[in-house]
Design an enzyme around this catalytic site. Structure first.
Site, mmCIF file in Angstrom:
data_model
loop_
_atom_site.group_PDB
_atom_site.id
_atom_site.type_symbol
_atom_site.label_atom_id
_atom_site.label_comp_id
_atom_site.label_asym_id
_atom_site.label_seq_id
_atom_site.Cartn_x
_atom_site.Cartn_y
_atom_site.Cartn_z
ATOM 1 N N GLU A 130 0.874 -1.170 0.000
ATOM 2 C CA GLU A 130 0.000 0.000 0.000
ATOM 3 C C GLU A 130 0.908 1.215 0.000
ATOM 4 O O GLU A 130 1.701 1.403 0.926
ATOM 5 C CB GLU A 130 -0.905 -0.001 1.233
ATOM 6 C CG GLU A 130 -1.845 1.189 1.271
ATOM 7 C CD GLU A 130 -2.337 1.487 2.659
ATOM 8 O OE1 GLU A 130 -2.313 2.670 3.046
ATOM 9 O OE2 GLU A 130 -2.740 0.556 3.371
ATOM 10 N N CYS A 148 -3.271 7.620 5.399
ATOM 11 C CA CYS A 148 -3.210 7.215 3.994
ATOM 12 C C CYS A 148 -4.499 7.563 3.263
ATOM 13 O O CYS A 148 -4.534 7.548 2.036
ATOM 14 C CB CYS A 148 -2.910 5.728 3.875
ATOM 15 S SG CYS A 148 -3.950 4.680 4.905
#
Length: 529
Positions: free
Chosen positions: A264, A301
């Site tokens: 990620e 994020c």
């Protein structure tokens, strides 16, 4: 409680001479403990132990692994206040946030224990033999997911517990039946050791094999690349920057045996601000998004780094309101000096891009390791013309992009890179009027949100935390939620195997009592012959 040693299975080691020290971003001081950098010999020991442990651990029952995960949760809670205090010191995050994150970490472990007990995650599929079938008989064919082997986990900087040593990657890899080696994050060395020791204790108390878990200290890419290239590592979980994630991905593809990399790598999480919604609540939406942009000093994020709107009075009202809201928010402590430095560098570069207007930029507080809010604006044509404007600015900043008309809006959305999330702020009429734009956004993201903020990810059965490249290296995977377990497993098909040698999930009598697909039908029934 902190020794500075590497955790290698049931042992602790510190044979090397190189050391690392953690940092307190609030006091801007290096912490006193010395953490030994893992030597090549210690790296090999950890991987060899994990490889040996896999031979036993892969055959543990779902119940045994569930008990193990629950024991880890118990051991983490048993550390008590010292864990919270150390994590706050190393991250600069407030105690309330870390207390909540500890509970999220514990609940993730318990979630995967529940996933194991329910059992259907193995995707057991059985096509029983049909010896009388014509013109050709059918063999007995059975398939399920099985573990991969030792998994390497790179923890995140922004979630020192929930995306770290015992976070979602570790929990899901252990749940699937794989040993785990964690490369400790340099910002959270003490936190890592406390949690790693808790996992070690749980492994010993539950009778798990030596080597089912290890944790190694090391400097940045040096240790990371050494582990990534080790032939004993069979899969990787990573949360971090695009630069580091792609370096890992590239290194893996140079191995003699490429392996899965679930990285990620960040996202700017576009927010589609449609006219009807802004006309009804420009001020309220501005307040909502100012808080989301600066939540955790923008170090999520899922930080909404891109706001997309159509030209008009409502958008102008929103821009003015958001500028005022952002200006009223004080600078917050960032996770470490490096992140703080890059935040100001990246926002400065953003401000110099063609067509970008600075609506608000708080004072630079690099020396205090604090990030101040910033808001920028650009026209859609300039955004489309500059790939650099899609780069993540990790911190409390966002970019407002204004489109002249519906056609330009669609063109911009088609131009977007892959994202973790996309948000639609819309009235009921907007959803009908701009259905095509919403559909384009859905193709670009892993999770689409309506009339809320993207910050915040709920671990559960339905959550998906992933997205098209460059948000992740595998568009099909999630790093949060029950489905994260399947990343660390592969299909294995058994043809004409005797009952006593089949895994329990594929035996006729279904001893685990799980849902299986038999001749194309989901059932918990036994296989009739």
């Amino acid at each position: 409680m902190i020794t500075g040693k590497n955790i290698i299975g049931f042992a602790a080691a510190a044979t090397g001479t190189d050391t690392l020290r953690a940092y307190d971003p609030v006091s801007n001081a290096t912490l006193p403990e010395m953490f030994a950098t893992a030597t090549t010999e210690e790296v090999n020991q950890a991987v060899e132990k994990a490889t040996t442990a896999f031979k036993t651990y892969r055959h543990t029952s779902p119940e045994q692994r569930a008990v193990f995960l629950e024991a880890i949760a118990t051991e983490i809670l048993a550390i008590g206040d010292p864990l919270l205090e150390r994590t706050v010191t190393e991250s600069g995050l407030p105690l309330a946030r870390i207390t909540g994150e500890r509970m999220r970490t514990v609940n993730q472990l318990r979630l995967f224990a529940a996933v194991l007990r329910e059992g259907s995650w193995v995707e057991a599929i059985i096509d029983p033999a049909q010896p009388e079938r014509t013109p050709l008989p059918r063999a007995d064919i059975r398939k399920m997911l099985v573990p991969l082997g030792p998994v390497l986990v790179f923890p995140a900087s922004n979630f020192p517990l929930a995306f770290s040593t015992a976070g979602g990657d570790t929990a899901s890899a252990l749940a699937a039946g794989n040993p785990v080696i964690v490369k400790a994050h340099e910002s959270h060395l003490g936190t890592n050791e406390l949690v790693a020791t808790a996992i070690q204790k749980a492994a010993q108390s539950c009778g798990m094999p030596d080597g089912v878990f290890s944790s190694l200290n090391g400097a940045g890419a040096l240790l990371g690349q050494q582990l990534v290239k080790h032939p004993g590592i069979k899969a990787i979980g990573f949360t971090g920057s695009f630069k580091a994630g792609t370096a890992i991905f590239d290194a893996v593809n140079q191995r003699a045996e490429p392996i899965p990399v679930y990285a990620e790598m960040g996202s700017i999480n576009p927010v589609l601000l449609l006219p009807g919604k802004l006309e009804a609540s420009a001020q309220q939406t501005a307040q909502q998004y100012a808080q989301s942009i600066t939540l955790g000093t923008g170090q999520f994020c899922t930080n909404p780094g891109l706001l997309i709107a159509l030209a008009g009075n409502a958008t102008e009202q929103f821009a003015v309101a958001l500028q005022k809201e952002m200006a009223a928010i004080n600078a917050g402590t960032m996770l470490n000096p490096g992140i703080c430095y890059h935040y100001y560098e990246n926002r400065e570069q953003l401000s110099r891009r063609k067509g970008v207007q600075t609506l608000y930029a708080g004072p630079k507080e690099k020396d205090a390791t604090k990030g101040s809010p910033a808001l920028y604006r650009v026209d859609a044509k300039d955004f489309i013309a500059s790939e650099e404007l899609q780069q993540e600015v990790f911190g409390p900043a966002s970019l407002l992009v204004v489109c002249n008309d519906d056609a330009e809006l669609s063109k911009l959305l088609l131009h977007l890179h892959g994202q973790l999330t996309g948000t639609v702020m819309a009235s009921a009429t907007d959803l009908l009027t701009y259905a095509d734009a919403v559909e384009i956004l859905c193709q670009k993201v892993g999770r689409v949100i309506l009339n809320n903020v993207p910050t915040g990810v709920e671990p559960g059965y339905a959550m998906h935390h992933g997205g098209p490249f460059p948000a992740t290296t595998d568009i099909r995977s999630t790093s949060v939620g029950a489905s994260a377990i399947v990343r660390f497993a592969r299909p294995l098909c058994f043809q004409d195997w005797p009952q006593q040698l089949l895994p329990d999930a594929l035996k006729d009598e279904n001893p685990l009592g799980i849902w299986r697909k038999i001749d194309g039908q989901l059932t918990k029934d036994t296989v009739s012959r």
